[in-house]
Design an enzyme around this catalytic site. Structure first.
Site, PDB file in Angstrom:
ATOM      1  CG  ASP A 119     -28.840   8.267  21.110  1.00 16.70           C
ATOM      2  OD1 ASP A 119     -27.741   8.594  20.613  1.00 16.70           O
ATOM      3  OD2 ASP A 119     -29.280   8.790  22.143  1.00 16.70           O
ATOM      4  NE  ARG A 153     -24.008  -0.707  19.178  1.00 16.27           N
ATOM      5  CZ  ARG A 153     -23.631   0.304  19.961  1.00 16.27           C
ATOM      6  NH1 ARG A 153     -24.364   1.365  20.087  1.00 16.27           N
ATOM      7  NH2 ARG A 153     -22.495   0.250  20.612  1.00 16.27           N
TER       8      ARG A 153
HETATM    9  P1  IMP Z   1     -23.898   6.433  20.526  1.00 18.83           P
HETATM   10  O1  IMP Z   1     -25.135   5.653  20.657  1.00 18.83           O
HETATM   11  O2  IMP Z   1     -22.893   5.801  19.638  1.00 18.83           O
HETATM   12  O3  IMP Z   1     -24.136   7.872  20.222  1.00 18.83           O
HETATM   13  O4  IMP Z   1     -23.212   6.387  21.956  1.00 18.83           O
HETATM   14  C1  IMP Z   1     -23.257   7.468  22.845  1.00 18.83           C
HETATM   15  C2  IMP Z   1     -22.213   7.315  23.907  1.00 18.83           C
HETATM   16  O5  IMP Z   1     -22.636   6.320  24.828  1.00 18.83           O
HETATM   17  C3  IMP Z   1     -20.839   6.885  23.441  1.00 18.83           C
HETATM   18  O6  IMP Z   1     -20.019   7.946  23.099  1.00 18.83           O
HETATM   19  C4  IMP Z   1     -20.303   6.215  24.687  1.00 18.83           C
HETATM   20  O7  IMP Z   1     -19.820   7.203  25.564  1.00 18.83           O
HETATM   21  C5  IMP Z   1     -21.538   5.597  25.300  1.00 18.83           C
HETATM   22  N1  IMP Z   1     -21.697   4.191  24.894  1.00 18.83           N
HETATM   23  C6  IMP Z   1     -22.644   3.709  24.047  1.00 18.83           C
HETATM   24  N2  IMP Z   1     -22.509   2.371  23.905  1.00 18.83           N
HETATM   25  C7  IMP Z   1     -21.466   2.026  24.679  1.00 18.83           C
HETATM   26  C8  IMP Z   1     -20.825   0.781  24.930  1.00 18.83           C
HETATM   27  O8  IMP Z   1     -21.184  -0.290  24.434  1.00 18.83           O
HETATM   28  N3  IMP Z   1     -19.758   0.833  25.754  1.00 18.83           N
HETATM   29  C9  IMP Z   1     -19.303   1.973  26.326  1.00 18.83           C
HETATM   30  N4  IMP Z   1     -19.855   3.152  26.121  1.00 18.83           N
HETATM   31  C10 IMP Z   1     -20.944   3.181  25.300  1.00 18.83           C
END
Ligand code: IMP
Length: 219
Positions: A61, A199
């Site tokens: 996350d 990440r």
């Molecule tokens: P998740 O971890 O994929 O659920 O990411 C949650 C939200 O964080 C995404 O929808 C993006 O809005 C934002 N986000 C996460 N990682 C990135 C990144 O590397 N670049 C830009 N936005 C990110």
């Protein structure tokens, strides 16, 4: 073998670059809890994912935290992106003197077994801060308490930066308004960005721990 439970194949490709063990994807869309920190969301997700697959799993996350807003949008990053949009996040942030921010990612691992003593993640920079989650706080029924006892290991990756006016065409999400070392993430190509991404940093920490555990088990 490890299963990455995510609907995003890009994340799985990134994980394969860091892990020496094979990684398969299961696109199970586990229900995300609402919580004020990424670690709780990831930990609960890992437990749900483990119950779904029955084998070793990772979930992740991530989100953008803005210092002047006490870490907002953090775990609400996707929701805020969909509702406000990143332009308006920039409009809010530009009024602040301090525009420092960070991308944070938490990788959570669960295989149903307890781990060796150290309950804390492999993270010396922020040890015991937002990863020191008291997950029992919200648990009221026996079932909910039992739920918090399935052991999970958490690994955080952090990239510090600044919120700026949108620049650049590549990437996704908040990339155009996040500047690192003079360029926004949207001004970098995927390879460059992955090499420094939150990440990637979390995955590298997980890979280091996982390989060490396996070596200790003689595998
Ligand atoms: P998740 O971890 O994929 O659920 O990411 C949650 C939200 O964080 C995404 O929808 C993006 O809005 C934002 N986000 C996460 N990682 C990135 C990144 O590397 N670049 C830009 N936005 C990110």
């Amino acid at each position: 073998m490890i299963t990455f439970v995510t609907t995003n194949p890009g994340k799985v490709r990134e994980a394969r670059e860091y892990l020496s063990t094979p990684v398969e994807q299961v696109a199970f869309d586990y229900p995300e809890v609402q919580a004020a920190d990424l670690a709780t969301v990831a930990a609960r997700g890992a437990r749900a994912a483990y119950r779904h697959t029955g084998g070793p799993v990772i979930v992740d996350d991530s989100g953008l935290t803005i210092d002047a807003f006490d870490g907002f949008p953090g775990p609400y990053s996707a929701y805020v992106q969909d509702t406000l949009g990143i332009e308006r996040v920039w409009e809010l942030a530009r009024r602040e003197d301090d525009r420092s921010a960070a991308f944070r990612g938490v990788v959570a691992y669960c295989d149903g077994t307890a781990f060796e003593a150290t309950p804390e993640p492999v993270d010396t920079e922020r040890r015991g801060q937002d990863l020191g989650v008291d997950e029992r706080a919200g648990a009221t029924t026996d079932e909910q308490v039992a739920e918090t006892e399935l052991p999970v290991r958490l690994f955080e990756g952090v990239v510090p930066g600044t919120v700026v006016a949108p620049r650049g065409e590549s990437g996704f999400g908040y990339d155009p308004i996040f500047e690192y070392d003079g360029r926004t993430f949207a001004e970098m190509d995927t390879e460059e960005k992955n090499a420094i991404s939150h990440r990637g940093r979390a995955l590298a920490r997980f890979a280091e721990w996982y390989d060490r555990e396996r070596a200790a088990d003689g595998e």
